[in-house]
Design a protein around this motif. Structure first.
Motif, mmCIF file in Angstrom:
data_model
loop_
_atom_site.group_PDB
_atom_site.id
_atom_site.type_symbol
_atom_site.label_atom_id
_atom_site.label_comp_id
_atom_site.label_asym_id
_atom_site.label_seq_id
_atom_site.Cartn_x
_atom_site.Cartn_y
_atom_site.Cartn_z
ATOM 1 N N GLY A 35 13.825 21.079 9.198
ATOM 2 C CA GLY A 35 14.321 21.559 10.488
ATOM 3 C C GLY A 35 13.236 22.018 11.441
ATOM 4 O O GLY A 35 13.524 22.451 12.545
ATOM 5 N N SER A 36 11.983 21.890 11.046
ATOM 6 C CA SER A 36 10.875 22.367 11.882
ATOM 7 C C SER A 36 10.574 21.430 13.049
ATOM 8 O O SER A 36 9.909 21.818 13.999
ATOM 9 C CB SER A 36 9.603 22.517 11.040
ATOM 10 N N GLY A 37 11.035 20.161 12.952
ATOM 11 C CA GLY A 37 10.740 19.183 13.991
ATOM 12 C C GLY A 37 9.372 18.548 13.854
ATOM 13 O O GLY A 37 8.965 17.757 14.715
ATOM 14 N N VAL A 38 8.643 18.838 12.793
ATOM 15 C CA VAL A 38 7.303 18.291 12.588
ATOM 16 C C VAL A 38 7.409 16.815 12.243
ATOM 17 O O VAL A 38 8.212 16.414 11.408
ATOM 18 C CB VAL A 38 6.567 19.061 11.463
ATOM 19 N N THR A 39 6.584 15.995 12.925
ATOM 20 C CA THR A 39 6.520 14.574 12.635
ATOM 21 C C THR A 39 5.063 14.139 12.528
ATOM 22 O O THR A 39 4.164 14.801 13.049
ATOM 23 C CB THR A 39 7.197 13.719 13.734
ATOM 24 N N ALA A 40 4.865 13.009 11.870
ATOM 25 C CA ALA A 40 3.543 12.390 11.779
ATOM 26 C C ALA A 40 3.771 10.896 11.736
ATOM 27 O O ALA A 40 4.832 10.428 11.326
ATOM 28 C CB ALA A 40 2.809 12.864 10.533
ATOM 29 N N SER A 41 2.787 10.131 12.211
ATOM 30 C CA SER A 41 2.952 8.683 12.197
ATOM 31 C C SER A 41 1.627 7.985 11.902
ATOM 32 O O SER A 41 0.559 8.561 12.047
ATOM 33 C CB SER A 41 3.506 8.188 13.529
ATOM 34 N N ILE A 42 1.769 6.731 11.469
ATOM 35 C CA ILE A 42 0.625 5.889 11.209
ATOM 36 C C ILE A 42 1.009 4.473 11.647
ATOM 37 O O ILE A 42 2.169 4.089 11.575
ATOM 38 C CB ILE A 42 0.235 5.919 9.711
ATOM 39 N N SER A 43 0.028 3.731 12.150
ATOM 40 C CA SER A 43 0.273 2.348 12.589
ATOM 41 C C SER A 43 -0.386 1.388 11.640
ATOM 42 O O SER A 43 -1.398 1.665 11.061
ATOM 43 C CB SER A 43 -0.293 2.103 13.975
ATOM 44 N N ASP A 67 0.863 -1.178 0.000
ATOM 45 C CA ASP A 67 0.000 0.000 0.000
ATOM 46 C C ASP A 67 0.900 1.228 0.000
ATOM 47 O O ASP A 67 2.116 1.111 0.109
ATOM 48 C CB ASP A 67 -0.923 -0.004 1.209
ATOM 49 N N TYR A 68 0.290 2.400 -0.100
ATOM 50 C CA TYR A 68 1.050 3.650 -0.103
ATOM 51 C C TYR A 68 0.591 4.542 1.032
ATOM 52 O O TYR A 68 -0.579 4.578 1.375
ATOM 53 C CB TYR A 68 0.878 4.390 -1.437
ATOM 54 N N VAL A 69 1.550 5.259 1.621
ATOM 55 C CA VAL A 69 1.274 6.241 2.661
ATOM 56 C C VAL A 69 1.704 7.594 2.113
ATOM 57 O O VAL A 69 2.769 7.718 1.507
ATOM 58 C CB VAL A 69 2.063 5.920 3.960
ATOM 59 N N GLU A 70 0.859 8.597 2.324
ATOM 60 C CA GLU A 70 1.155 9.945 1.840
ATOM 61 C C GLU A 70 1.179 10.915 3.009
ATOM 62 O O GLU A 70 0.330 10.862 3.891
ATOM 63 C CB GLU A 70 0.090 10.398 0.849
ATOM 64 N N MET A 71 2.155 11.795 3.017
ATOM 65 C CA MET A 71 2.197 12.905 3.961
ATOM 66 C C MET A 71 1.739 14.147 3.211
ATOM 67 O O MET A 71 2.227 14.429 2.117
ATOM 68 C CB MET A 71 3.614 13.143 4.475
ATOM 69 N N ASN A 72 0.792 14.865 3.782
ATOM 70 C CA ASN A 72 0.340 16.123 3.189
ATOM 71 C C ASN A 72 1.092 17.267 3.853
ATOM 72 O O ASN A 72 1.059 17.405 5.069
ATOM 73 C CB ASN A 72 -1.161 16.312 3.394
#
Length: 70
Positions: free
Chosen positions: A62-70, A7-12
């Motif tokens: 360098g913003s430190g922004v993260t996102a995650s998915i399980s 499958d594919y995961v996308e970050m917006n």
């Protein structure tokens, strides 16, 4: 996702006109899933075994922004 499935995961990225839309991708358990970077905001995820893993994207700007998915 079934073992062997892909499958594919996308970050917006916001704002839409951001100059750096790249992410570093990490997986909490590489025995469960593999991640292949498709481009700056998409990754291909393949299930290798039953279990749970987190996929984490960290902005390279360098913003430190993260996102995650399980």
């Amino acid at each position: 996702m079934k073992v062997g499935g892909t499958d594919y995961v996308e970050m917006n990225v916001e704002p839409f006109n951001a100059t750096n839309k790249e992410f570093d991708w990490f997986v909490s358990d590489e025995n469960v899933v593999s991640v292949n970077r498709s481009n700056h905001t998409f990754v291909e995820v393949t299930a290798l075994a039953e279990g749970t893993a987190n996929i984490i994207g960290t902005a390279k700007d360098g913003s430190g922004v993260t996102a995650s998915i399980s």
